[in-house]
Scaffold this active site. Structure first.
Site, mmCIF file in Angstrom:
data_model
loop_
_atom_site.group_PDB
_atom_site.id
_atom_site.type_symbol
_atom_site.label_atom_id
_atom_site.label_comp_id
_atom_site.label_asym_id
_atom_site.label_seq_id
_atom_site.Cartn_x
_atom_site.Cartn_y
_atom_site.Cartn_z
ATOM 1 C CE1 TYR A 75 -2.330 46.080 91.162
ATOM 2 C CE2 TYR A 75 -1.919 46.024 88.801
ATOM 3 C CZ TYR A 75 -2.743 45.749 89.886
ATOM 4 O OH TYR A 75 -3.962 45.146 89.686
ATOM 5 C CG HIS A 104 -10.206 39.325 98.037
ATOM 6 N ND1 HIS A 104 -9.651 38.130 98.406
ATOM 7 C CD2 HIS A 104 -10.236 39.310 96.683
ATOM 8 C CE1 HIS A 104 -9.376 37.407 97.337
ATOM 9 N NE2 HIS A 104 -9.722 38.094 96.279
ATOM 10 C CG HIS A 161 -0.604 41.336 87.834
ATOM 11 N ND1 HIS A 161 -1.707 42.007 87.360
ATOM 12 C CD2 HIS A 161 -0.840 41.130 89.161
ATOM 13 C CE1 HIS A 161 -2.569 42.201 88.353
ATOM 14 N NE2 HIS A 161 -2.058 41.675 89.454
#
Length: 684
Positions: free
Chosen positions: A163, A47, A156
């Site tokens: 993106y 992350h 996704h």
């Protein structure tokens, strides 16, 4: 720290430079002391991608300063550790990688290797980096990330331009940096990146994404990054024969024309003159909308068979945008061309859940229908159709069969088999919704005839309706912001067909006419001429029933069909499997275009799970067993009247057999793509 490094590089004041170098070294020591050192877990490294993107460039600029302070090796090891560059030592087993890796990891990994001493080890490491980058830009199958043969970039589990732009930054920089060296990526991968950039130019109007391609941010702000085109152009052509790629240099200076279908976005882009029409749907493979707790709360209808029209408005007045969208006051129940139930905006807000261990708090609903896709013909016209079935989470009673046929500056829109059992909520098929500025800036171009079957909106587009009258509104609209839920308002015009609340076998037919030339604009202002024109529109509806929607374009002679159910199509196509098809024919030849909309990622009925009441249970896209499957091969079979032979297969997998004086054609295709061939009549 990056700003400090850049300031050191640019400063001409030695005292300033020394002070900034001191600050940079102190900050570096602090970072290492606080855990940003090789071997540190920091909770989860995964992350840190976005937040640490700017960490890696500064040390490369400040390498000599770090070396003097005795910190260069420690920093280099930290850069390797946090960028995860060690991964590249292992040869990739399959093509592709996540577009986020191009965005967040690529430049960090490159920088960490540039910090190494010039040795054979560094050379080998850079070769591995080049291999990793090259492999990441290879085409992948199915919905795996990220570069696709149609020019899409998947994230996704759907084409996701927002993106893609971030990933392009890393990919373009890498190709440019490595060009003309022994570490350059392959011609194939360079070409794939170029194709993706050119595809983005095609489906964007100017530099903006259409709403249906904006992911969870339908705010009208997202768009391509112009510098990507010039920088990749400087890397030369993919084949290495040209130092500057002129295709990319001119891409943003010219307006593309033609029609393309993007199977991994379930959308079609039709361009003519200065106009762009984007038609979008969804299926059991391609989700309808991405909704988060912090984004896109009201966008569930974005791909309910939507059609966004963009281009410079022709009518003067105060229509300020290329499209009619404007966040403040936008009515999310009336996205143009969609067929949907009209609800109070408070009821439109998505109920975002964490439905399984494979996902976070997000909503990405799938249909249980596979029929959603398009076909193009000769590169300049096309057709799109879908079986709409809203998810049971909201209004599972809503169904419709919708089709769009785009030729030049007209689009014929057909709908049939509209159903709705949600009491008290009328179902509307929206024609247009346009922001028109403030009340004091009314445009004078809007027009509606007395019958309500000819409309001219404030952008000078004309709508001709058959068998229905349009309802029109004009004034202040109040809505809610798609991220914050705060009240918004704006001045809009809107038109729609009202099918009522309890609907069975509902239908509609209308044609959009977009004035492009000066003569067409003058015609659009002549209301008597519009009435005469409406008596003989430039198309004929050939079929408009549950099984087939079909039209004939008078100017080109092209016939186009959405064959929802197998059977006879017209007097020429005597039988066809479920498909999208278009053809234009003379006595001697026929150009035939076909596509199977089924992405065929699994067979049989939809993989939906039902509750005790027979309602579909919400499940995440990521938890489906088939999401890593490739698109399977599909068959399109049709029988055409007369004896024909294949004159040019155009690279298609197709066989022709003659029987009883007719010809049966069998196509093998995949990914919902168009297969186009030229036939020649056999003269006996």
């Amino acid at each position: 720290m990056l700003r400090l490094a850049v300031s050191v590089m640019r400063s001409e004041n030695q005292t300033e430079k020394e002070e900034m170098c001191r600050m940079y070294i102190n900050l570096t020591r602090h970072l290492l002391d606080q855990g940003f050192a090789a071997g540190s877990g920091q909770g989860t490294l995964h992350h840190l991608g976005y937040s640490m993107r700017n960490f890696y460039t500064g040390p490369v600029i400040m390498q000599d300063v770090l070396k003097e302070a005795g910190l260069d090796q420690e920093v280099q090891k930290a850069m390797e550790w946090f960028s995860g560059v060690g991964e590249i030592k292992i040869a990739p087993k399959e093509p592709g990688m996540d577009i986020d890796a191009f965005n967040t990891s690529l430049m960090g990994r490159t920088a960490s290797l540039l910090m190494l001493e010039d040795t054979p080890y560094k050379y080998s490491y850079l070769q591995a980096l080049s291999r990793w980058i090259d492999n990441g830009m290879k085409h992948t199958d199915g919905l795996k990330p990220c570069f696709k043969r149609d020019g899409s970039v998947v994230h996704h589990r759907k084409s996701y331009p927002a993106y893609a732009t971030g990933g392009f930054t890393g990919a373009v920089n890498a190709v440019w940096m490595l060009a003309k060296t022994s570490f350059a990526v392959s011609q194939e991968s360079h070409q794939n990146l170029k194709d993706a950039l050119l595809a983005m130019r095609f489906y964007c109007y100017g530099d903006k994404f259409p709403l249906a391609m904006s992911g969870r941010h339908p705010d009208g702000k997202g768009g391509l990054i112009k510098s990507h085109y010039s920088l990749l152009a400087k890397a030369g052509s993919p084949d290495g024969k040209k130092d500057i790629d002129k295709d990319l240099m001119t891409a943003l200076k010219t307006t593309p024309e033609g029609t393309r279908f993007y199977g991994f976005n379930c959308s079609m882009s039709h361009r003519y003159g200065n106009r762009l029409v984007t038609i979008a749907g969804h299926s059991r493979y391609i989700w309808a909308a991405e909704i988060y707790n912090q984004a896109n709360h009201y966008g569930r209808y974005l791909t309910h068979g939507s059609m966004q029209v963009e281009g410079p408005h022709s009518g003067g007045g105060a229509v300020p945008f290329a499209c009619g969208f404007h966040q403040e006051g936008w009515d999310w129940c009336h996205i143009p061309a969609t067929t949907a139930a009209v609800l109070p905006m408070s009821q439109m807000k998505a109920n975002v859940l964490n439905v399984d261990e494979h996902s976070g708090y997000e909503e990405m609903l799938l249909s249980d229908e596979w029929f959603a896709g398009g076909v193009t013909h000769k590169g300049d016209c096309g057709a799109f159709a879908m079986k709409l079935h809203e998810h049971d989470k909201y209004n599972g009673s809503l169904r419709a069969r919708k089709s769009f046929f785009a030729f030049r500056n007209i689009v014929i829109c057909l709908g049939s088999d509209i159903e709705n059992a949600l009491e008290g909520s009328d179902v509307h098929t929206t024609l247009f919704q346009n922001y028109i500025g403030t009340e004091g800036e009314k445009t004078q171009s809007a027009y509606r005839n007395k019958r309500g079957d000819i409309l001219r909106d404030g952008r000078m587009d004309i709508y001709f309706l058959k068998g229905a009258n349009a309802h029109c509104t004009r004034g202040v609209q109040r809505s809610l912001h798609e991220e914050t839920d705060s009240p918004t308002e704006g001045y809009f015009e809107k038109a729609y067909i009202n099918h009522g609340d309890i609907v069975k076998d509902g239908k509609y037919e209308y044609m959009l006419f977009m004035p492009v030339t000066k003569d067409e604009i003058e015609f659009a202002f002549d209301e008597n001429a519009l009435e005469e024109y409406s008596k003989e529109l430039p198309y004929t509806v050939l079929r408009h029933d549950r099984s087939v929607h079909g039209v004939a374009d008078h100017e080109s002679g092209t016939r186009a069909f959405a064959v929802f159910e197998p059977g006879q199509v017209d007097s020429v196509v005597l039988n066809s499997s479920s498909a999208m098809l278009m053809y234009s024919a003379s006595e001697e030849t026929m150009t035939l275009s076909v596509a199977n909309p089924d992405l065929a990622m699994y067979e049989g009925p939809s993989d939906e799970v039902f509750d005790k009441e027979g309602r579909r249970i919400e499940r995440s896209v990521y938890g489906r067993k088939w999401i890593d499957n490739p698109c399977g091969e599909t068959c399109i079979e049709l029988t055409i009247k007369g004896l024909w032979e294949i004159y040019d297969s155009c690279g298609c997998k197709v066989n022709a057999t003659a029987k009883d004086g007719n010809t049966t054609l069998t196509f093998i295709s995949t990914e919902g793509r168009t297969e186009e061939i030229i036939l020649k009549r056999i003269m006996l």
